[in-house]
Design a protein around this motif. Structure first.
Motif, PDB file in Angstrom:
ATOM      1  N   ASP A 338       0.831  -1.210   0.000  1.00 29.33           N
ATOM      2  CA  ASP A 338       0.000   0.000   0.000  1.00 29.33           C
ATOM      3  C   ASP A 338       0.864   1.258   0.000  1.00 29.33           C
ATOM      4  OD1 ASP A 338      -2.327  -1.407  -0.131  1.00 29.33           O
ATOM      5  OD2 ASP A 338      -2.731  -1.366   2.031  1.00 29.33           O
ATOM      6  N   GLU A 339       1.997   1.186   0.671  1.00 29.22           N
ATOM      7  CA  GLU A 339       2.836   2.387   0.718  1.00 29.22           C
ATOM      8  C   GLU A 339       3.716   2.543  -0.520  1.00 29.22           C
ATOM      9  OE1 GLU A 339       5.206   2.829   4.231  1.00 29.22           O
ATOM     10  OE2 GLU A 339       6.059   4.745   3.513  1.00 29.22           O
ATOM     11  N   TRP A 340       4.274   1.442  -0.996  1.00 27.88           N
ATOM     12  CA  TRP A 340       5.314   1.540  -2.036  1.00 27.88           C
ATOM     13  C   TRP A 340       4.894   1.007  -3.401  1.00 27.88           C
ATOM     14  CZ3 TRP A 340      10.001   3.824  -0.826  1.00 27.88           C
ATOM     15  CH2 TRP A 340      10.221   4.058   0.537  1.00 27.88           C
ATOM     16  N   GLY A 341       3.785   0.317  -3.435  1.00 28.25           N
ATOM     17  CA  GLY A 341       3.353  -0.268  -4.707  1.00 28.25           C
ATOM     18  C   GLY A 341       3.756  -1.738  -4.787  1.00 28.25           C
ATOM     19  N   LEU A 342       2.948  -2.499  -5.501  1.00 28.49           N
ATOM     20  CA  LEU A 342       3.196  -3.936  -5.609  1.00 28.49           C
ATOM     21  C   LEU A 342       4.532  -4.243  -6.278  1.00 28.49           C
ATOM     22  CD1 LEU A 342       2.386  -6.920  -5.469  1.00 28.49           C
ATOM     23  CD2 LEU A 342       1.254  -6.610  -7.684  1.00 28.49           C
ATOM     24  N   ASP A 343       4.844  -3.511  -7.349  1.00 31.91           N
ATOM     25  CA  ASP A 343       6.054  -3.873  -8.079  1.00 31.91           C
ATOM     26  C   ASP A 343       7.307  -3.629  -7.247  1.00 31.91           C
ATOM     27  OD1 ASP A 343       4.555  -4.768 -10.122  1.00 31.91           O
ATOM     28  OD2 ASP A 343       5.160  -3.271 -11.589  1.00 31.91           O
ATOM     29  N   ALA A 344       7.267  -2.617  -6.385  1.00 33.97           N
ATOM     30  CA  ALA A 344       8.429  -2.372  -5.522  1.00 33.97           C
ATOM     31  C   ALA A 344       8.619  -3.560  -4.588  1.00 33.97           C
ATOM     32  CB  ALA A 344       8.220  -1.091  -4.718  1.00 33.97           C
ATOM     33  N   PHE A 345       7.519  -4.095  -4.085  1.00 32.62           N
ATOM     34  CA  PHE A 345       7.602  -5.273  -3.206  1.00 32.62           C
ATOM     35  C   PHE A 345       8.109  -6.476  -3.978  1.00 32.62           C
ATOM     36  CE2 PHE A 345       5.743  -9.144  -1.418  1.00 32.62           C
ATOM     37  CZ  PHE A 345       6.217  -9.070  -0.114  1.00 32.62           C
ATOM     38  N   ARG A 346       7.514  -6.750  -5.131  1.00 27.95           N
ATOM     39  CA  ARG A 346       7.934  -7.911  -5.932  1.00 27.95           C
ATOM     40  C   ARG A 346       9.410  -7.772  -6.306  1.00 27.95           C
ATOM     41  NH1 ARG A 346       3.335 -10.799  -9.119  1.00 27.95           N
ATOM     42  NH2 ARG A 346       5.017 -11.306 -10.557  1.00 27.95           N
ATOM     43  N   PHE A 347       9.805  -6.554  -6.678  1.00 25.21           N
ATOM     44  CA  PHE A 347      11.196  -6.354  -7.077  1.00 25.21           C
ATOM     45  C   PHE A 347      12.139  -6.655  -5.918  1.00 25.21           C
ATOM     46  CE2 PHE A 347      15.010  -3.689  -7.344  1.00 25.21           C
ATOM     47  CZ  PHE A 347      15.536  -4.177  -8.528  1.00 25.21           C
ATOM     48  N   TYR A 348      11.849  -6.101  -4.762  1.00 22.40           N
ATOM     49  CA  TYR A 348      12.787  -6.266  -3.648  1.00 22.40           C
ATOM     50  C   TYR A 348      12.969  -7.737  -3.291  1.00 22.40           C
ATOM     51  CZ  TYR A 348      14.982  -6.029   0.930  1.00 22.40           C
ATOM     52  OH  TYR A 348      15.840  -6.227   1.999  1.00 22.40           O
ATOM     53  N   VAL A 349      11.874  -8.463  -3.144  1.00 15.45           N
ATOM     54  CA  VAL A 349      12.042  -9.845  -2.665  1.00 15.45           C
ATOM     55  C   VAL A 349      12.746 -10.734  -3.689  1.00 15.45           C
ATOM     56  CG1 VAL A 349      10.229  -9.818  -0.912  1.00 15.45           C
ATOM     57  CG2 VAL A 349       9.641 -10.531  -3.245  1.00 15.45           C
ATOM     58  N   VAL A 350      12.493 -10.482  -4.960  1.00  9.06           N
ATOM     59  CA  VAL A 350      13.124 -11.336  -5.974  1.00  9.06           C
ATOM     60  C   VAL A 350      14.578 -10.912  -6.203  1.00  9.06           C
ATOM     61  CG1 VAL A 350      13.002 -12.190  -8.351  1.00  9.06           C
ATOM     62  CG2 VAL A 350      10.900 -11.776  -7.081  1.00  9.06           C
ATOM     63  N   ARG A 351      14.835  -9.616  -6.189  1.00  6.97           N
ATOM     64  CA  ARG A 351      16.190  -9.115  -6.445  1.00  6.97           C
ATOM     65  C   ARG A 351      17.121  -9.378  -5.264  1.00  6.97           C
ATOM     66  NH1 ARG A 351      20.431  -8.341  -6.526  1.00  6.97           N
ATOM     67  NH2 ARG A 351      21.799  -6.828  -7.562  1.00  6.97           N
ATOM     68  N   GLU A 352      16.557  -9.309  -4.068  1.00 11.44           N
ATOM     69  CA  GLU A 352      17.375  -9.425  -2.864  1.00 11.44           C
ATOM     70  C   GLU A 352      17.801 -10.869  -2.613  1.00 11.44           C
ATOM     71  OE1 GLU A 352      18.405  -6.927  -0.948  1.00 11.44           O
ATOM     72  OE2 GLU A 352      19.251  -8.145   0.682  1.00 11.44           O
ATOM     73  N   LEU A 353      16.920 -11.808  -2.928  1.00 11.67           N
ATOM     74  CA  LEU A 353      17.163 -13.184  -2.483  1.00 11.67           C
ATOM     75  C   LEU A 353      17.047 -14.184  -3.622  1.00 11.67           C
ATOM     76  CD1 LEU A 353      17.653 -15.043  -0.096  1.00 11.67           C
ATOM     77  CD2 LEU A 353      15.194 -15.102   0.310  1.00 11.67           C
ATOM     78  N   ASP A 354      18.134 -14.903  -3.847  1.00 14.65           N
ATOM     79  CA  ASP A 354      18.132 -15.998  -4.807  1.00 14.65           C
ATOM     80  C   ASP A 354      17.262 -17.130  -4.226  1.00 14.65           C
ATOM     81  OD1 ASP A 354      18.875 -17.413  -7.032  1.00 14.65           O
ATOM     82  OD2 ASP A 354      20.868 -17.937  -6.287  1.00 14.65           O
ATOM     83  N   ILE A 355      16.725 -17.985  -5.088  1.00 20.22           N
ATOM     84  CA  ILE A 355      15.905 -19.095  -4.574  1.00 20.22           C
ATOM     85  C   ILE A 355      16.843 -20.131  -3.963  1.00 20.22           C
ATOM     86  CG2 ILE A 355      14.275 -20.938  -5.163  1.00 20.22           C
ATOM     87  CD1 ILE A 355      13.220 -19.197  -7.409  1.00 20.22           C
ATOM     88  N   GLY A 356      16.792 -20.297  -2.666  1.00 21.97           N
ATOM     89  CA  GLY A 356      17.664 -21.258  -1.978  1.00 21.97           C
ATOM     90  C   GLY A 356      18.091 -20.780  -0.607  1.00 21.97           C
ATOM     91  N   PRO A 357      18.990 -19.805  -0.560  1.00 22.89           N
ATOM     92  CA  PRO A 357      19.482 -19.374   0.758  1.00 22.89           C
ATOM     93  C   PRO A 357      18.444 -18.567   1.542  1.00 22.89           C
ATOM     94  CG  PRO A 357      20.558 -18.138  -1.012  1.00 22.89           C
ATOM     95  CD  PRO A 357      19.678 -19.146  -1.667  1.00 22.89           C
ATOM     96  N   ASP A 358      18.760 -18.316   2.812  1.00 23.69           N
ATOM     97  CA  ASP A 358      17.885 -17.488   3.637  1.00 23.69           C
ATOM     98  C   ASP A 358      18.107 -16.014   3.311  1.00 23.69           C
ATOM     99  OD1 ASP A 358      16.854 -19.680   4.889  1.00 23.69           O
ATOM    100  OD2 ASP A 358      18.205 -19.569   6.610  1.00 23.69           O
ATOM    101  N   GLY A 359      17.104 -15.211   3.573  1.00 19.16           N
ATOM    102  CA  GLY A 359      17.210 -13.778   3.276  1.00 19.16           C
ATOM    103  C   GLY A 359      16.945 -12.940   4.506  1.00 19.16           C
ATOM    104  N   ASN A 360      17.301 -11.682   4.397  1.00 17.84           N
ATOM    105  CA  ASN A 360      17.113 -10.782   5.534  1.00 17.84           C
ATOM    106  C   ASN A 360      16.479  -9.482   5.050  1.00 17.84           C
ATOM    107  OD1 ASN A 360      17.333  -9.768   8.148  1.00 17.84           O
ATOM    108  ND2 ASN A 360      19.333  -8.861   7.716  1.00 17.84           N
ATOM    109  N   TRP A 361      15.271  -9.230   5.495  1.00 17.60           N
ATOM    110  CA  TRP A 361      14.582  -7.984   5.111  1.00 17.60           C
ATOM    111  C   TRP A 361      15.055  -6.869   6.023  1.00 17.60           C
ATOM    112  CZ3 TRP A 361      10.119  -6.884   1.883  1.00 17.60           C
ATOM    113  CH2 TRP A 361       9.644  -5.583   2.035  1.00 17.60           C
TER     114      TRP A 361
END
Ligand code: MSP
Length: 531
Positions: A338-361
């Protein structure tokens, strides 16, 4: 009929609101589903539906956790689930998931499939009934094992009173399946990915003797489940019930493979869609054993082929600590969207974390990617490219030029290769190479200076074409990841339809004389005070 690429997520327990971990899994699965549709070779097919891909997600409604949550809320289990189902379905829409179906495990189609499978396996002699004596926590309503004991021999206080109890249940014989499963996993390296998760499963199977799986709960202590078709005193263990979702939907839709081993009455009026075997089960690391050990054994006992791949993602933390409601260390994906837009959310989670290791928000990391990669990177490129075309050429596309076509072609090939391997983070990194290259190109060619010199008109035409066409290519490449941004870019270019097919990324799509639409900021900068 052709089989579709069938991709699934885990189905979420409805004992609370959706959080970042659930959102992440659904987004990466959606990106893969969209990418497969985009890459699928059927031209003219609709991008959303029906062209070679089937994406299933849903919710897991039975079992103790859900029954307890309903009780705590003062509702019947069914009323509670119906309320939560609406919340979770709205959440799928909020994430703009392109799921083709949504499974609820309390629906008749699912229950019928679970009971048909239980009846079949029972008739084939896979189950037996036995009494088990163990330590039972009445507070947690669960049996404890030796591993739960503290070093002093007592059980932790969280379990309340622990009593020794004898309980009858139904068990699934797993022992006979251990060796073929090891052989299968060894012979099929792609079956469990990434490799370190595959090795974990192999290590477990080689170093332990599989205990038989308890597939029932006495109805007297847990009634929120699917009754066993052959013993009314028991309901089905929630994991046996939940895993079946992956075939109950194909069964209901008339899948030939599934209906060759289950009653055809499961698909009364269904379209004939061939889905099984699943191509990809996307799950989190905590539920690997259920998917890589129990599920293959259940399928083998049913005489169904195994899924082609189990793709295992890691877990998100927030600020380096476990996400936990009790400590308040949570991310509410809906608030972020709601604050940043859906694409900003989708971008961050996919760009930040490869599929496999743990991630840190971290909020700082999120904002930094928003500012640098989205607002200043992609947003700035599209905005200045289209604004200059508008300003200097009235929005009319000049003759095609190809100074950036080589850069684009390389990125297109690398993105395709990454998408084919489900390397989503790598695909985004590659797309941003083109964003960065095009922004440098603006700085190097300085179209604002060229515009001041009438002798440079032809050069300015070239530069403006290269930039506008790069924006178009980017819109196509971004479709699986940032569908809103991709669609907006296409609309600002005044191109019809949506950039949903990967083949549209080929250089030269913009034709001379085409009039673009109105440029508008894609990612408003957040550091400026809101008006
Ligand atoms: N209902 C079972 C799954 C049955 S599948 C036949 C379940 N539900 S869950 O709601 O607890 O988890 C659903 C999915 O969300 C799992 O794949 C799990 O790994 C994932 N995540 C839950 N918390 C997570 C994080 N903090 N980070 C990433 N994913 C996590 O298990």
């Amino acid at each position: 009929m052709n089989k579709r690429f069938y991709i699934t997520t885990a189905i979420d327990y409805v004992n609370g609101a959706p959080h970042l971990g659930h959102a992440y899994e659904k987004v990466i699965t959606d990106v893969i589903a969209r990418a497969r549709r985009a890459l699928s070779p059927s031209p003219g097919a609709s991008a959303q539906q029906g062209d070679g891909v089937f994406f299933l997600t849903g919710i897991d409604e039975h079992g103790q956790k859900v029954q307890q949550a309903a009780q705590a809320d003062g509702k019947t289990s069914q009323a509670y689930c119906d309320e939560l189902a609406a919340i979770w379905q709205a959440f799928a829409k909020k994430l703009e998931l392109t799921n083709d179906d949504f499974i609820r495990t309390t629906t008749a189609r699912h229950k019928a499939a679970v009971q048909a499978i239980l009846a079949k396996l029972h008739a084939a002699g896979h189950f037996y009934k036995a009494a088990h004596s163990g330590f039972y926590s009445t507070k947690e309503e669960t049996f404890l094992t030796e591993k739960d004991r503290l070093p002093d021999g007592n059980f932790p206080a969280q379990y309340g009173e622990v009593v020794q109890l004898v309980e009858e249940n139904w068990y699934f014989k797993l022992g006979a399946h251990q060796q073929w499963l090891i052989d299968y996993i060894e012979a099929n390296p792609g079956f469990i990915q990434p490799d370190y998760r595959r090795n974990e499963v192999l290590g477990f199977l080689k170093n332990n003797t599989l205990e038989d799986l308890c597939i029932s709960r006495p109805a007297a202590r847990l009634n929120w489940g699917i009754p066993l078709p052959f013993d009314a005193n028991f309901v089905t263990y929630v994991w046996f019930d939940a895993l079946v979702n992956y075939v109950s939907v194909p069964a209901a839709l008339g899948d030939e493979a599934v209906l060759s081993v289950l009653p055809s009455s499961l698909a009364p009026h269904a379209p004939h869609l061939n889905l099984w075997p699943a191509d990809c089960h996307v799950i989190g690391k905590d539920i690997l054993k259920f998917h890589a050990v129990f599920w293959p054994i259940m399928l083998k006992a049913m005489a169904l082929p195994l899924p082609r791949q189990i793709l295992v993602h890691g877990w998100w933390q927030k600020d380096g600590a476990k996400i936990s409601k009790s400590t308040g260390n949570v991310i509410d994906p809906i608030a972020v969207i709601d604050e940043w837009g859906l694409d900003a959310f989708r971008f961050y989670v996919v760009r930040e974390l490869d599929i496999g290791p743990d991630g840190n928000w971290t909020d700082a990391g999120f904002q930094s990617r928003y500012g640098s990669e989205l607002a200043n990177g992609l947003g700035n490129l599209v905005n200045r490219s289209l604004s200059m075309l508008k300003r200097y050429r009235n929005g009319i596309v000049p003759a095609p030029a190809n100074e950036l076509s080589g850069d684009a072609a390389k990125v297109i090939a690398d993105v395709r290769a990454a998408l084919e391997k489900n390397e989503l983070q790598a695909a985004l990194q590659n797309i941003w190479l083109l964003v960065t290259r095009a922004n440098q190109y603006v700085d190097q060619t300085a179209p604002f200076k060229l515009a001041k010199d009438p002798a440079q008109a032809a050069r300015l035409d070239e530069v403006l074409y290269n930039l506008a066409e790069t924006c178009r290519v980017l819109a196509v490449l971004l479709w699986p990841f940032l569908p809103g941004t991709s669609g907006k870019t296409y609309a600002q270019l005044n191109l019809p339809g949506s950039p949903a097919r990967f083949a549209q990324s080929q250089w030269g799509g913009l034709v001379a004389g085409h009039a673009i639409g109105e440029p508008a900021a894609l990612f408003p900068r957040k550091d400026q005070p809101k008006k």
